[in-house]
Write an enzyme that holds these catalytic residues in place. Structure first.
Site, PDB file in Angstrom:
ATOM      1  CG  ASN A   1      -2.233   0.746   0.921  1.00  0.00           C
ATOM      2  OD1 ASN A   1      -2.424   1.303  -0.165  1.00  0.00           O
ATOM      3  ND2 ASN A   1      -3.133   0.767   1.886  1.00  0.00           N
TER       4      ASN A   1
ATOM      5  CG  HIS B   1      -8.117   0.853   7.315  1.00  0.00           C
ATOM      6  ND1 HIS B   1      -6.962   1.595   7.378  1.00  0.00           N
ATOM      7  CD2 HIS B   1      -7.962  -0.003   6.271  1.00  0.00           C
ATOM      8  CE1 HIS B   1      -6.129   1.195   6.421  1.00  0.00           C
ATOM      9  NE2 HIS B   1      -6.709   0.230   5.742  1.00  0.00           N
TER      10      HIS B   1
END
Length: 480
Positions: free
Chosen positions: A322, A358
């Site tokens: 990521n 998240h």
């Protein structure tokens, strides 16, 4: 929104194909959207790229991206449209008030995203409108920072800020095209408005090799997708919640969890590779030239495959996984907290932001807490090894082939085993689920971290007690 998609005319066909492939309808739509980047890239290159009117370029990308968003989320597309419009209005009316612009823009997007999580989240990783919206949130927050940087003097900007600052406010159409860029709106990667503008201006089209590089990335993505599907069919998530897993021998248990984690990672990696391949194919990812003077198309790479597969520490995973999101957090969160004058606090705040971004699931917070603890422990072990062990035993260790083999095997085993521990909570999300996995492997991740912490603190204490500096184990800084 989900019900409207299921009732659509193609729901039966999509559902049948998804069932045949052993995936959900939402996952199939996502995969088709990722693959759509390639024909869109071909159409743009052939029919639109050379058109002199930039507005037509913006219309093309906005239409394609918004259409794909609607294909996935139906009327839920209005969430992203609303977010883009709010940011544009904030920029128009508050551009001269930097602090208020940044604060309101940040607060609006994070609040909207968290409310979305609150009303839609379940026990699984949800493929809902919140998935692309979390990408949009970072893009719009970064856009607000770039607009504010455009008002500052060149001397007041860092090198990174100079490359992303926006002295002029883009049109609403341009902002929509940037936000809905077909191969970037769904799962990333993150990129600034300036990259989009450079691409539209044709700065990257004079370089060659993008098509071949894009096809190689596509092939890599397909390969990782196949390995992921095969691996998770052998080691499905449900197995690690079952009583059967807890009955397996301990060593086998922790290795099985580690290999499962690798396959679970490949799910994300395959998607990133597929979307990156489309971005390369269209010529969006130019980064300059490599050491051989050839065009480097890794400007939007979200995974460093070589480091991911050859690395042997958790820090290597952090550096290779990521990548663009981590770079975004580094540029817009971590470095913007420089005024705190404390790297530890800034790093902790950056990880905290990532966890909140998240969602609410406790597994995210445990995963990022473990990342912080494990990476910090690795640095302590490395310093201790370099400053204490090697000066005393380095000649013997470096000349021993047996030691080199054991050293390599130990690091690789650690890499596999601790990856399983660190990723478990991230995948299983709910406390009631990931704690079952932790219990099944006897909480070994916590235990070994605590053993090391006790040893390391005892060493520091004995060093001070003996009148010695603890600089050896702390990288050259004496403990006050």
């Amino acid at each position: 929104m989900t019900e409207s998609l299921e009732d659509s005319p193609d729901a039966g066909l999509m559902g049948s194909i998804a069932e045949l492939g052993g995936v959900s309808t939402e996952a199939l739509r996502l995969l088709l959207t990722l693959m759509a980047g390639y024909p869109i890239a071909a159409l743009y290159t052939k029919y639109v790229a050379d058109l002199p009117l930039k507005m037509l370029h913006h219309v093309f990308f906005f239409t394609c991206g918004a259409g794909l968003c609607y294909f996935n989320y139906g009327v839920g597309t209005y969430h992203s449209l609303l977010g883009i419009l709010v940011t544009y209005l904030l920029v128009l009316f508050l551009r001269q008030n930097i602090k208020l612009l940044i604060g309101l823009n940040f607060a609006f997007h994070m609040t909207y995203l968290l409310l979305g999580y609150f009303y839609t989240s379940s026990n699984e990783y949800d493929i809902l409108w919140t998935m692309p919206h979390c990408i949009l949130v970072l893009r719009m927050i970064g856009f607000g920072f770039d607009i504010s940087d455009g008002l500052k003097s060149n001397e007041a900007l860092s090198k990174e800020q100079k490359e992303t600052a926006l002295p002029q406010v883009p049109s609403l159409l341009e902002l929509l095209a940037f936000a809905y860029f077909p191969s970037g709106f769904l799962i990333g990667p993150q990129f600034p408005m300036r990259r989009y503008q450079n691409f539209i201006n044709g700065d990257y089209r004079r370089h060659e090799g993008n098509v071949e590089a894009g096809m190689r990335r596509l092939a890599a993505g397909v390969f990782y997708l196949i390995v992921c599907q095969v691996g998770l069919s052998v080691l499905p998530d449900s197995y690690f919640l079952s009583p059967e897993f807890a009955k397996v021998g301990f060593i086998k248990r922790i290795y099985l969890l580690g290999f499962w984690a690798k396959f679970s990672l490949y799910k994300y990696i395959s998607c990133w590779l597929l979307t990156e391949g489309a971005l390369i194919y269209i010529g969006f990812t130019y980064k300059g030239t490599d050491e051989h003077g050839e065009p480097d198309w890794s400007g939007c790479s979200n995974v460093k495959l070589v480091l991911l597969e050859t690395g042997n520490t958790m820090e290597h995973y952090v550096q290779s996984f990521n990548v663009n999101t981590n770079q975004w957090v580094g540029q817009y969160i971590y470095k913007r907290l420089k005024f705190l004058n404390n790297r530890t606090i800034s790093y902790g705040a950056a990880l905290g932001f990532l966890a909140i971004w998240h969602g609410y699931h406790s597994g995210y917070y445990m995963a990022f807490l473990m990342e912080y603890m494990v990476v910090s422990t690795e640095k302590q072990i490395t310093n201790f090894y370099d400053k204490v062990v090697l000066p005393r035993y380095g000649n013997f260790l470096n000349s021993s082939d047996v030691y080199k083999i054991l050293y390599f095997a130990t690091l690789k085993s650690y890499n596999i085993v601790y990856m399983g521990w660190c990723l478990a909570s991230f995948v299983f999300l709910k406390y009631e689920r990931w704690i079952v996995v932790f219990e099944a492997v006897n909480y070994y991740g916590f235990i070994w971290l605590l053993i090391w912490a006790a040893f390391y603190q005892s060493y520091l204490y004995l060093s001070r007690f003996g009148g010695k500096s603890s600089a050896d184990a702390t990288g050259g800084k004496k403990t006050q």
